[in-house]
Design an enzyme around this catalytic site. Structure first.
Site, PDB file in Angstrom:
ATOM      1  N   CYS A   1       0.821  -1.203   0.000  1.00 28.25           N
ATOM      2  CA  CYS A   1       0.000   0.000   0.000  1.00 28.25           C
ATOM      3  C   CYS A   1       0.861   1.262   0.000  1.00 28.25           C
ATOM      4  O   CYS A   1       1.983   1.256   0.489  1.00 28.25           O
ATOM      5  CB  CYS A   1      -0.879   0.030   1.239  1.00 28.25           C
ATOM      6  SG  CYS A   1      -1.873  -1.448   1.422  1.00 28.25           S
TER       7      CYS A   1
ATOM      8  N   ASN B   1      -1.882   2.256   5.976  1.00 27.03           N
ATOM      9  CA  ASN B   1      -1.034   1.100   5.631  1.00 27.03           C
ATOM     10  C   ASN B   1      -0.805   0.330   6.912  1.00 27.03           C
ATOM     11  O   ASN B   1      -0.600   0.934   7.966  1.00 27.03           O
ATOM     12  CB  ASN B   1       0.336   1.553   5.114  1.00 27.03           C
ATOM     13  CG  ASN B   1       0.261   2.221   3.763  1.00 27.03           C
ATOM     14  OD1 ASN B   1      -0.782   2.220   3.119  1.00 27.03           O
ATOM     15  ND2 ASN B   1       1.372   2.799   3.341  1.00 27.03           N
ATOM     16  N   GLY B   2      -0.775  -0.992   6.826  1.00 28.10           N
ATOM     17  CA  GLY B   2      -0.531  -1.802   8.027  1.00 28.10           C
ATOM     18  C   GLY B   2      -1.755  -2.627   8.354  1.00 28.10           C
ATOM     19  O   GLY B   2      -2.669  -2.778   7.535  1.00 28.10           O
TER      20      GLY B   2
ATOM     21  N   GLU C   1      18.293 -17.571  -7.778  1.00 26.39           N
ATOM     22  CA  GLU C   1      17.898 -16.207  -8.142  1.00 26.39           C
ATOM     23  C   GLU C   1      17.412 -16.153  -9.597  1.00 26.39           C
ATOM     24  O   GLU C   1      16.427 -15.478  -9.904  1.00 26.39           O
ATOM     25  CB  GLU C   1      19.090 -15.263  -7.906  1.00 26.39           C
ATOM     26  CG  GLU C   1      18.903 -13.819  -8.335  1.00 26.39           C
ATOM     27  CD  GLU C   1      17.752 -13.098  -7.647  1.00 26.39           C
ATOM     28  OE1 GLU C   1      17.153 -13.639  -6.697  1.00 26.39           O
ATOM     29  OE2 GLU C   1      17.422 -11.984  -8.093  1.00 26.39           O
TER      30      GLU C   1
ATOM     31  N   LYS D   1       6.364  -4.520  -4.220  1.00 30.57           N
ATOM     32  CA  LYS D   1       7.791  -4.218  -4.163  1.00 30.57           C
ATOM     33  C   LYS D   1       8.335  -4.398  -2.756  1.00 30.57           C
ATOM     34  O   LYS D   1       9.436  -4.872  -2.557  1.00 30.57           O
ATOM     35  CB  LYS D   1       8.046  -2.788  -4.658  1.00 30.57           C
ATOM     36  CG  LYS D   1       9.505  -2.381  -4.667  1.00 30.57           C
ATOM     37  CD  LYS D   1      10.314  -3.217  -5.639  1.00 30.57           C
ATOM     38  CE  LYS D   1      11.801  -2.903  -5.593  1.00 30.57           C
ATOM     39  NZ  LYS D   1      12.600  -3.995  -6.183  1.00 30.57           N
TER      40      LYS D   1
HETATM   41  O1  M6R Z   1      13.160  -5.134   0.173  1.00 30.42           O
HETATM   42  P1  M6R Z   1      13.683  -6.499   0.478  1.00 30.42           P
HETATM   43  O2  M6R Z   1      15.023  -6.766  -0.083  1.00 30.42           O
HETATM   44  O3  M6R Z   1      13.655  -6.826   1.951  1.00 30.42           O
HETATM   45  O4  M6R Z   1      12.677  -7.498  -0.237  1.00 30.42           O
HETATM   46  C1  M6R Z   1      12.790  -8.881  -0.081  1.00 30.42           C
HETATM   47  C2  M6R Z   1      11.936  -9.600  -1.097  1.00 30.42           C
HETATM   48  O5  M6R Z   1      10.589  -9.290  -0.912  1.00 30.42           O
HETATM   49  C3  M6R Z   1      12.346  -9.261  -2.535  1.00 30.42           C
HETATM   50  O6  M6R Z   1      13.688  -9.528  -2.770  1.00 30.42           O
HETATM   51  C4  M6R Z   1      11.487 -10.058  -3.530  1.00 30.42           C
HETATM   52  O7  M6R Z   1      11.797 -11.421  -3.460  1.00 30.42           O
HETATM   53  C5  M6R Z   1      11.667  -9.508  -4.942  1.00 30.42           C
HETATM   54  N1  M6R Z   1      10.408  -9.520  -5.626  1.00 30.42           N
HETATM   55  C6  M6R Z   1      12.638 -10.300  -5.738  1.00 30.42           C
HETATM   56  O8  M6R Z   1      12.751  -9.885  -7.057  1.00 30.42           O
END
Ligand code: M6R
Length: 608
Positions: free
Chosen positions: A2, A100-101, A481, A603
């Site tokens: 959000c 948010n939350g 990855e 994201k």
């Molecule tokens: O912001 P962060 O690095 O903590 O996020 C971790 C994961 O949510 C993030 O890497 C996710 O797996 C991505 N969509 C990978 O492309």
């Protein structure tokens, strides 16, 4: 996930709100809305689906007013419908709330409010806040919000406006980021700096427990007892271009192509090639503390977890300190062995991932020192860790993480180098590693210069329903990855596996329909990988190999090959991951997928 935006000033609020919502689209959402104070009336517009639908509704019926709040919602409580989209209004339509939350005691509050006659119009937890503020209002919006917050359990970033106390927006933060943007006779609130960057760089990052009152000509930060607090003003140091596509078809492609610079930026001023070490000002670890580390735990999620696996191998190899890598979501719910001689490295692009943040807090609670490897400046993990290494990769907008990954591995390499040299690594070996690091930006550029080759391979396999990615040693996490990148943006099922482990199950999947990507640079386990390639070939698998030199042993076995430059074994993941990012990208584009906003993904995952 959000996103929150708010504007108060002398200009029409709608364009600021809509631009802010657009800039936060990358975070992932499934509905959006705004509420504007139009004179003495609160007007809302909400839409399920993309922001374009909200824009269409505003075009059909524009809303005037100089005070407003907006939201992009990623559904948790209730489906992504218009009635569940924020802002939510109080029963008498005088209070509007974006949130948010998660409000954990929403059910109990809802029942209590319903018992006193409140009728709910959504399935969300947020709506209780709007009714509570109405119920508790006695002339001052901030006082009503503070009283409501005392009844709420859970996490929130909140922005509230009311037609009964018009010239202000009241905001509050607990566990969900919020910042205030300071303009000329105007103020903003946002959950993400990119939402306001076009209008101001002067920001105040709120802390958990803060409540703030925004007016056109000023702002006040208060604690939960309404006592004034002082918060420092920070300056955002990225350019607007960093959050724009700049001629690239997608943010993801732009970010893949930025990697020569972003990797350079991660190393800038830190790598000391001539001494074979690194200088890391922010880690806040003295010589004695570095020498006293008994064990290291690295915790993270997703792509950041993959970089952690590479970090584990680097640290164990060069520092000879035991390292464990933990999914943050698992670490927090078990009983890990942590002492005051444990260093907990926390890796997060966003610095806001809920599980990673909770794992860091748990490690601290158990006595570990924490070191954050974070990209977003001012994020919660960066503010709460004991020391840190900022990645300096610039804003990452594509949901699929690319440049943050390579910068994370580089930051881990810099830390490894420093620790290893303290703990006995020779200058000669340190210099060899440092020189290899220094060469990376140019080597990544060499890979990118041949992106077309990967595009061609992508065209051959774009219809494959499954993919297998195999690697060994430090390149096993690269296989993971590569598979994650492909599945998240193309929706092709893909698995990453240690190449030799394939024989214990996944080999059953291999036939002439199965593309198998081998991450096979010329490293210490190359000969072993060749045996695994032969096993796949014998079962008619289609082989795509990422190699680093002309390998006679692979002749006749490999269907497609992409060559990366040579480097020291421990750094091959950085070069090998780039063609895999490109492969996922081109396959997704050729399948017509929405690369920057893949379905169901956010994201930054700010819920547990
Ligand atoms: O912001 P962060 O690095 O903590 O996020 C971790 C994961 O949510 C993030 O890497 C996710 O797996 C991505 N969509 C990978 O492309």
């Amino acid at each position: 996930m959000c996103g929150i935006i708010g504007y108060i000033g002398s200009k029409p609020a709608t364009p600021f709100l809509m631009e802010g919502l657009r800039r936060m689209e990358y975070r992932g959402y499934d509905s959006a809305g705004i509420a504007i104070l139009d004179g003495a009336t609160l007007v809302t517009r909400r839409a399920a689906g993309k922001i374009a639908k909200l824009e269409a509704s505003l075009a059909a019926a524009p809303v005037a007013g100089h005070v407003g709040i907006g939201h992009t919602r990623w559904a948790t409580h209730g489906p992504p419908t218009e009635r569940n989209a924020h802002p939510h209004l109080s029963a008498d339509d005088t209070v509007a709330v974006v949130h948010n939350g998660i409000i954990e005691n929403a059910n109990a509050l809802r029942t209590a409010l319903q018992d006193t006659g409140y009728v709910f119009r959504s399935d969300t937890d947020t709506e209780v806040v709007a009714h509570l503020v109405q119920e508790l209002f006695d002339g001052s919006l901030e006082e009503a919000v503070i009283m409501a917050l005392r009844k709420i359990e859970g996490t929130y970033g909140l922005a509230v406006v009311s037609s009964r106390d018009p010239g202000k927006i009241v905001v509050a933060r607990k566990g969900s980021p919020l910042l205030i943007g300071i303009g000329e006779h105007e103020h903003f609130v946002a959950s993400d700096a990119s939402a306001i960057l076009a209008h101001t760089r002067q920001v105040v990052y709120l802390d958990d427990g803060d409540v703030a009152v925004l007016e056109a000509d000023g702002y006040r930060v208060l604690d939960i007892d309404a006592l004034p607090l002082t918060r420092k003003v920070d300056k955002i140091d990225w350019e607007l271009g960093a959050i724009e596509r700049g001629g690239f078809a997608h943010f993801m492609l732009k970010e893949i192509f930025e990697q020569p610079q972003t990797v350079e930026n991660t190393m800038r001023g830190r790598l000391i090639v001539e001494d074979g070490t690194s200088k890391l000002g922010g880690i806040n670890l003295t010589h004695d503390q570095l020498m006293a580390i008994d064990n290291i735990i690295i915790t993270a999620c997703g792509t950041s977890w993959h970089s952690a696996l590479i970090g584990e191998m680097m640290i164990e190899e060069l520092c000879r300190i035991p390292v464990e890598v933990e999914y943050a979501s698992e670490f927090r719910y078990r009983n890990p062995i942590v002492t005051d001689r444990t260093l907990c490295i926390v890796i997060s692009q966003s610095g806001e991932t809920a599980d990673t943040l909770a794992a860091m807090r748990e490690a601290k609670r158990r006595g570990a020192r924490t070191l954050g490897l974070v990209n977003v400046v001012g994020s919660t993990i960066a503010r709460e860790d004991d020391g840190g290494i900022y990645l300096h990769a610039g804003p990452e907008i594509g949901v699929a993480s690319t440049k943050a990954f390579t910068s994370q591995v580089v930051a881990l390499a810099l830390f490894t180098l420093k620790l290893a040299r303290k703990r006995g690594l020779s200058v000669t070996r340190g210099m060899e590693f440092a020189q290899a690091l220094a060469a990376l930006p140019a080597q990544i550029q060499q890979v990118l210069d041949r992106a077309e080759q990967v595009e061609h391979i992508a065209a051959e396999f774009k219809r494959a329903p499954n993919f297998l990615y195999l690697g060994r040693g430090v390149n096993f996490p690269v296989a993971l990855e590569g598979a994650l990148k492909l599945k998240e943006i193309s929706y092709i099922h893909a698995e990453g596996y240690p190449a030799a482990e394939m024989k214990h199950g996944p080999i059953a999947l291999i036939d002439e329909m199965m593309p198998v990507v081998f991450v096979a640079p010329h490293d210490a386990v190359f000969d072993k990988v060749v045996s695994n390639v032969q096993e796949v070939k014998a079962r008619k698998g289609n082989i795509i190999a990422i190699t680093s030199r002309d390998e006679p042993a692979l002749q006749g076995l490999v269907d497609y090959e992409f060559r990366i430059p040579e480097t020291v074994d421990l750094l091959t993941p950085i070069l090998a991951s780039v063609p895999l990012q490109l492969l996922a990208y081109y396959i997704a584009v050729q399948r017509g997928a929405n690369v920057d906003q893949p379905r169901n993904l956010a994201k930054s995952v700010t819920v547990e």
